[in-house]
Design a protein around this motif. Structure first.
Motif, PDB file in Angstrom:
ATOM      1  N   LYS A 465       0.848  -1.190   0.000  1.00 14.68           N
ATOM      2  CA  LYS A 465       0.000   0.000   0.000  1.00 14.68           C
ATOM      3  C   LYS A 465       0.880   1.234   0.000  1.00 14.68           C
ATOM      4  O   LYS A 465       1.964   1.244   0.578  1.00 14.68           O
ATOM      5  N   GLU A 466       0.387   2.282  -0.668  1.00 15.01           N
ATOM      6  CA  GLU A 466       1.076   3.568  -0.648  1.00 15.01           C
ATOM      7  C   GLU A 466       0.204   4.590   0.065  1.00 15.01           C
ATOM      8  O   GLU A 466      -1.008   4.684  -0.187  1.00 15.01           O
ATOM      9  N   TYR A 467       0.808   5.368   0.970  1.00 12.86           N
ATOM     10  CA  TYR A 467       0.130   6.417   1.713  1.00 12.86           C
ATOM     11  C   TYR A 467       0.595   7.767   1.167  1.00 12.86           C
ATOM     12  O   TYR A 467       1.793   8.068   1.180  1.00 12.86           O
ATOM     13  N   LEU A 468      -0.347   8.563   0.690  1.00 10.67           N
ATOM     14  CA  LEU A 468      -0.017   9.863   0.141  1.00 10.67           C
ATOM     15  C   LEU A 468      -0.179  10.943   1.206  1.00 10.67           C
ATOM     16  O   LEU A 468      -1.111  10.883   2.028  1.00 10.67           O
ATOM     17  N   PRO A 469       0.702  11.943   1.222  1.00 14.59           N
ATOM     18  CA  PRO A 469       0.612  12.979   2.261  1.00 14.59           C
ATOM     19  C   PRO A 469      -0.633  13.848   2.098  1.00 14.59           C
ATOM     20  O   PRO A 469      -1.050  14.157   0.974  1.00 14.59           O
ATOM     21  N   VAL A 470      -1.222  14.214   3.224  1.00 14.53           N
ATOM     22  CA  VAL A 470      -2.349  15.153   3.261  1.00 14.53           C
ATOM     23  C   VAL A 470      -1.776  16.542   3.536  1.00 14.53           C
ATOM     24  O   VAL A 470      -1.197  16.781   4.596  1.00 14.53           O
ATOM     25  N   THR A 471      -1.934  17.456   2.595  1.00 11.91           N
ATOM     26  CA  THR A 471      -1.265  18.753   2.660  1.00 11.91           C
ATOM     27  C   THR A 471      -1.597  19.512   3.925  1.00 11.91           C
ATOM     28  O   THR A 471      -0.707  20.114   4.561  1.00 11.91           O
ATOM     29  N   THR A 472      -2.854  19.510   4.344  1.00 12.13           N
ATOM     30  CA  THR A 472      -3.240  20.286   5.532  1.00 12.13           C
ATOM     31  C   THR A 472      -2.572  19.757   6.795  1.00 12.13           C
ATOM     32  O   THR A 472      -2.304  20.529   7.716  1.00 12.13           O
ATOM     33  N   MET A 473      -2.293  18.461   6.848  1.00  7.72           N
ATOM     34  CA  MET A 473      -1.646  17.901   8.030  1.00  7.72           C
ATOM     35  C   MET A 473      -0.166  18.251   8.090  1.00  7.72           C
ATOM     36  O   MET A 473       0.430  18.291   9.163  1.00  7.72           O
ATOM     37  N   LYS A 474       0.455  18.512   6.949  1.00  8.11           N
ATOM     38  CA  LYS A 474       1.875  18.873   6.939  1.00  8.11           C
ATOM     39  C   LYS A 474       2.120  20.137   7.764  1.00  8.11           C
ATOM     40  O   LYS A 474       3.065  20.196   8.571  1.00  8.11           O
ATOM     41  N   SER A 475       1.284  21.159   7.624  1.00 14.89           N
ATOM     42  CA  SER A 475       1.466  22.392   8.392  1.00 14.89           C
ATOM     43  C   SER A 475       1.239  22.153   9.884  1.00 14.89           C
ATOM     44  O   SER A 475       1.929  22.742  10.725  1.00 14.89           O
ATOM     45  N   HIS A 476       0.311  21.263  10.218  1.00 12.84           N
ATOM     46  CA  HIS A 476       0.076  20.903  11.629  1.00 12.84           C
ATOM     47  C   HIS A 476       1.334  20.291  12.240  1.00 12.84           C
ATOM     48  O   HIS A 476       1.781  20.695  13.323  1.00 12.84           O
ATOM     49  N   TYR A 477       1.919  19.328  11.534  1.00 16.47           N
ATOM     50  CA  TYR A 477       3.125  18.677  12.055  1.00 16.47           C
ATOM     51  C   TYR A 477       4.323  19.616  12.047  1.00 16.47           C
ATOM     52  O   TYR A 477       5.167  19.543  12.940  1.00 16.47           O
ATOM     53  N   ASP A 478       4.394  20.499  11.056  1.00 20.13           N
ATOM     54  CA  ASP A 478       5.502  21.454  11.030  1.00 20.13           C
ATOM     55  C   ASP A 478       5.500  22.307  12.293  1.00 20.13           C
ATOM     56  O   ASP A 478       6.552  22.517  12.916  1.00 20.13           O
ATOM     57  N   ARG A 479       4.340  22.824  12.673  1.00 16.67           N
ATOM     58  CA  ARG A 479       4.247  23.665  13.888  1.00 16.67           C
ATOM     59  C   ARG A 479       4.609  22.864  15.130  1.00 16.67           C
ATOM     60  O   ARG A 479       5.375  23.332  15.983  1.00 16.67           O
ATOM     61  N   ARG A 480       4.081  21.682  15.248  1.00 15.42           N
ATOM     62  CA  ARG A 480       4.331  20.892  16.460  1.00 15.42           C
ATOM     63  C   ARG A 480       5.773  20.398  16.506  1.00 15.42           C
ATOM     64  O   ARG A 480       6.359  20.281  17.583  1.00 15.42           O
ATOM     65  N   TYR A 481       6.339  20.117  15.358  1.00 16.01           N
ATOM     66  CA  TYR A 481       7.740  19.687  15.334  1.00 16.01           C
ATOM     67  C   TYR A 481       8.654  20.804  15.834  1.00 16.01           C
ATOM     68  O   TYR A 481       9.596  20.548  16.596  1.00 16.01           O
ATOM     69  N   ARG A 482       8.389  22.045  15.432  1.00 14.27           N
ATOM     70  CA  ARG A 482       9.201  23.164  15.918  1.00 14.27           C
ATOM     71  C   ARG A 482       9.099  23.289  17.432  1.00 14.27           C
ATOM     72  O   ARG A 482      10.107  23.512  18.124  1.00 14.27           O
ATOM     73  N   THR A 483       7.890  23.127  17.962  1.00 16.18           N
ATOM     74  CA  THR A 483       7.718  23.190  19.423  1.00 16.18           C
ATOM     75  C   THR A 483       8.419  22.028  20.106  1.00 16.18           C
ATOM     76  O   THR A 483       9.050  22.187  21.154  1.00 16.18           O
ATOM     77  N   TYR A 484       8.326  20.851  19.517  1.00 17.32           N
ATOM     78  CA  TYR A 484       8.995  19.665  20.052  1.00 17.32           C
ATOM     79  C   TYR A 484      10.504  19.904  20.160  1.00 17.32           C
ATOM     80  O   TYR A 484      11.125  19.575  21.183  1.00 17.32           O
ATOM     81  N   CYS A 485      11.102  20.463  19.131  1.00 18.51           N
ATOM     82  CA  CYS A 485      12.540  20.727  19.147  1.00 18.51           C
ATOM     83  C   CYS A 485      12.906  21.758  20.209  1.00 18.51           C
ATOM     84  O   CYS A 485      13.937  21.626  20.892  1.00 18.51           O
ATOM     85  N   LYS A 486      12.072  22.798  20.367  1.00 21.99           N
ATOM     86  CA  LYS A 486      12.323  23.798  21.414  1.00 21.99           C
ATOM     87  C   LYS A 486      12.247  23.160  22.800  1.00 21.99           C
ATOM     88  O   LYS A 486      13.049  23.463  23.687  1.00 21.99           O
ATOM     89  N   LEU A 487      11.282  22.271  22.993  1.00 24.03           N
ATOM     90  CA  LEU A 487      11.143  21.578  24.274  1.00 24.03           C
ATOM     91  C   LEU A 487      12.363  20.711  24.548  1.00 24.03           C
ATOM     92  O   LEU A 487      12.858  20.653  25.685  1.00 24.03           O
ATOM     93  N   THR A 488      12.873  20.030  23.509  1.00 29.81           N
ATOM     94  CA  THR A 488      14.082  19.222  23.670  1.00 29.81           C
ATOM     95  C   THR A 488      15.239  20.089  24.156  1.00 29.81           C
ATOM     96  O   THR A 488      15.954  19.731  25.099  1.00 29.81           O
ATOM     97  N   ASP A 489      15.432  21.226  23.518  1.00 31.35           N
ATOM     98  CA  ASP A 489      16.529  22.120  23.911  1.00 31.35           C
ATOM     99  C   ASP A 489      16.346  22.630  25.336  1.00 31.35           C
ATOM    100  O   ASP A 489      17.310  22.729  26.097  1.00 31.35           O
ATOM    101  N   ALA A 490      15.105  22.933  25.710  1.00 32.23           N
ATOM    102  CA  ALA A 490      14.841  23.489  27.039  1.00 32.23           C
ATOM    103  C   ALA A 490      15.136  22.485  28.146  1.00 32.23           C
ATOM    104  O   ALA A 490      15.468  22.882  29.276  1.00 32.23           O
ATOM    105  N   LEU A 491      15.033  21.196  27.849  1.00 29.41           N
ATOM    106  CA  LEU A 491      15.196  20.169  28.878  1.00 29.41           C
ATOM    107  C   LEU A 491      16.617  19.619  28.974  1.00 29.41           C
ATOM    108  O   LEU A 491      16.895  18.780  29.829  1.00 29.41           O
ATOM    109  N   ARG A 492      17.511  20.077  28.123  1.00 25.73           N
ATOM    110  CA  ARG A 492      18.872  19.541  28.137  1.00 25.73           C
ATOM    111  C   ARG A 492      19.532  19.683  29.505  1.00 25.73           C
ATOM    112  O   ARG A 492      20.152  18.734  30.016  1.00 25.73           O
TER     113      ARG A 492
END
Length: 503
Positions: A465-492
């Motif tokens: 099976k092939e899963y195609l990306p849903v464009t609207t979800m990409k922006s959702h993950y982009d925002r949360r990924y940036r926050t995730y990375c900031k949280l990682t740095d804050a907890l070092r």
């Protein structure tokens, strides 16, 4: 029911489960048996296994697989074994099992740091990776410094699947995919190197290294003793085998330069095939498995092992023993992604960014349910895969589609999350046991059933099976990924303080 067809047997020995899978020459699974192994932790950061149990489990799954298949052992043309890379599997000078350390072990974190500081640049120039905690030579150097009695008894240094091959054949053999993946070979030549050993502080260890072959070379044949123990036919060819990440890529259909394989298993594996290894210190490692065949790898122990822990500690202790992973996927399906969902760091076994990193859920509120916790866990694993893929991108290794394998690919949820977050089509292979299939493919090449890897992969693998990306979800993950990375740095600094307190 037995017939006159030809089969290939593939074994896949991970950090947790060992599997024996019988395939026909079209790559169709005929029978499979799997068994969980037991790890133990004699000290904080130590993750070990009993080698006697590993071989007993191998015998059990092979016998069960053959019984289920109902084929004659003489119909099996070859055996191939894949196994988790790195860790440390030692035989003593009488060729008896001495020690088994798994690739989740972090005891040598400080030792790895000292080696990097003293010789990191030169080590990377030779083997295209720097020392890290569960790397095989780093662990061996730790044993030398901290357990000199054990080091003095060591006769042979093996990797996980090499121990099984030894029990099959009596031959102390390893092969270039595992040995290059653990930093013990000079690349791109794929040869042992005395300077490498001396830089690790292991100049006298050269006699401990096993005979080196290519993965599809016949390393030996099933002995009479192993035949009696497993039900295989004496004399059956056994090929050198594979670093499991390469076997899984082959078994999922990835073989050509530029093709990408993502494995959501115990480790987060993100890899792209090439004709020559990428030389860049930002990348975790490169591994070679044949002349002109290399894999460029970014990885860490931050993937589906986190879900396995959650299931073991929180789900199986409850009432969901029949299908615990199905239970988890059902809980996730009950919740819709939202901007204020909690976050999870998948660092139960540390991180490539720091062995002292710890896992944790963050941003929980009273309205969050178990489904939100599980979605955060799935997303945290996904974000670490994305971070690794971004590292590959900065070295010039890019791709516009990928094949997903490993336990995570069996989820009805995770593959779509990968497609949406990475913004590329994600294919899931038809074969569920891609590591065992890759090992079996090597067996077929090794005994001449196929002229090369391309022919074997084309004959024995298919996409499901092939899963195609849903464009609207990409922006959702982009925002949360940036926050995730900031949280990682804050907890070092917090994680660093915890590490000091642990000491």
């Amino acid at each position: 029911m037995a017939d006159d067809r030809t089969y290939l047997l593939g074994l896949d020995a991970g950090n947790t489960v060992i599997k024996a899978v019988l395939f026909d020459l079209a790559g169709r699974q005929v029978a499979m048996s799997a068994l969980d192994g037991q790890s133990f932790s004699p000290a904080p950061g130590h993750v070990e296994r009993d080698l006697g149990e590993l071989w007993r489990n191998a015998q059990t799954v092979i016998r069960e697989c053959l019984d289920k298949a109902g084929v004659e052992p003489s119909q099996i043309a070859a055996v191939g074994c894949a196994g988790h890379g790195n860790g440390l599997y030692l035989l003593d000078k009488d060729h008896e099992p001495l020690l088994g350390i798994q690739s989740l072990d972090t005891r040598a974190a400080d030792h790895a740091g000292k080696l990097r500081e003293a010789h990191g640049d030169r080590l990377h120039a030779l083997c295209l990776q720097e020392p890290w905690p569960s790397q095989t030579p780093t662990l061996l150097a730790w044993i030398k410094d901290n357990r000199p009695d054990l080091y003095a008894r060591t006769g042979t240094v093996l990797l996980c699947k090499d121990f099984i091959t030894f029990k099959f054949t009596g031959e102390r053999v390893s092969e270039i995919s595992d040995m290059s993946g653990c930093g013990l070979l000079r690349l791109p030549d794929n040869l042992y190197d005395r300077e490498l050993l001396e830089l690790y502080g292991l100049g006298e260890a050269e006699p401990m290294l096993p005979h080196l072959v290519e993965p599809a070379d016949v390393a030996g044949h099933v002995t009479a003793e192993a035949a009696a123990a497993t039900g295989l036919k004496e004399g059956t060819p056994v090929v050198g085998g594979y670093f499991d990440v390469i076997a899984s890529a082959l078994g999922s259909g990835v073989v050509h330069p530029g093709e990408a394989s993502i494995i959501a298993g115990t480790w987060s594996i993100n890899q792209v095939f090439s004709e020559a290894p990428i030389v860049d210190k930002a990348m975790f490692m490169a591994s070679g498995f044949a002349p002109g065949r290399f894999v460029n790898i970014e990885s860490s122990a931050t993937s589906a092992a986190n879900l396995e822990w959650y299931v073991r500690e929180l789900v199986e202790r409850g009432k969901h023993h029949d299908d615990p992973f199905g239970y988890c996927n059902a809980r996730i399906a009950e919740v819709a992604p939202a901007a204020d969902d909690p976050f999870f760091h998948p660092f139960l076994y540390g991180s490539r960014l720091g062995a002292d990193f710890r896992a944790g859920f963050y941003g929980l509120a009273g309205w969050h349910s178990e489904g939100h916790l599980l979605r955060a866990l799935f997303e945290g694993v996904l974000f670490e895969h994305r971070r690794h893929i971004e590292v590959l991108g900065r070295t010039g290794v890019t791709f516009d589609r990928a094949v997903l394998s490993g336990g995570g690919s069996r989820s009805p949820v995770w593959p779509q999350m990968f497609a949406d977050c990475l913004g590329v089509p994600i294919t899931v292979a038809e074969a569920r046991e891609t590591g065992a299939l890759g090992a079996a493919i090597g067996g077929g090449v090794g005994v001449g059933l196929f002229p090369d890897y391309e022919t074997a992969v084309a004959a024995m693998t298919r996409a499901q099976k092939e899963y195609l990306p849903v464009t609207t979800m990409k922006s959702h993950y982009d925002r949360r990924y940036r926050t995730y990375c900031k949280l990682t740095d804050a907890l070092r600094s917090f994680w660093a303080d915890m590490h000091v307190m642990d000491e």
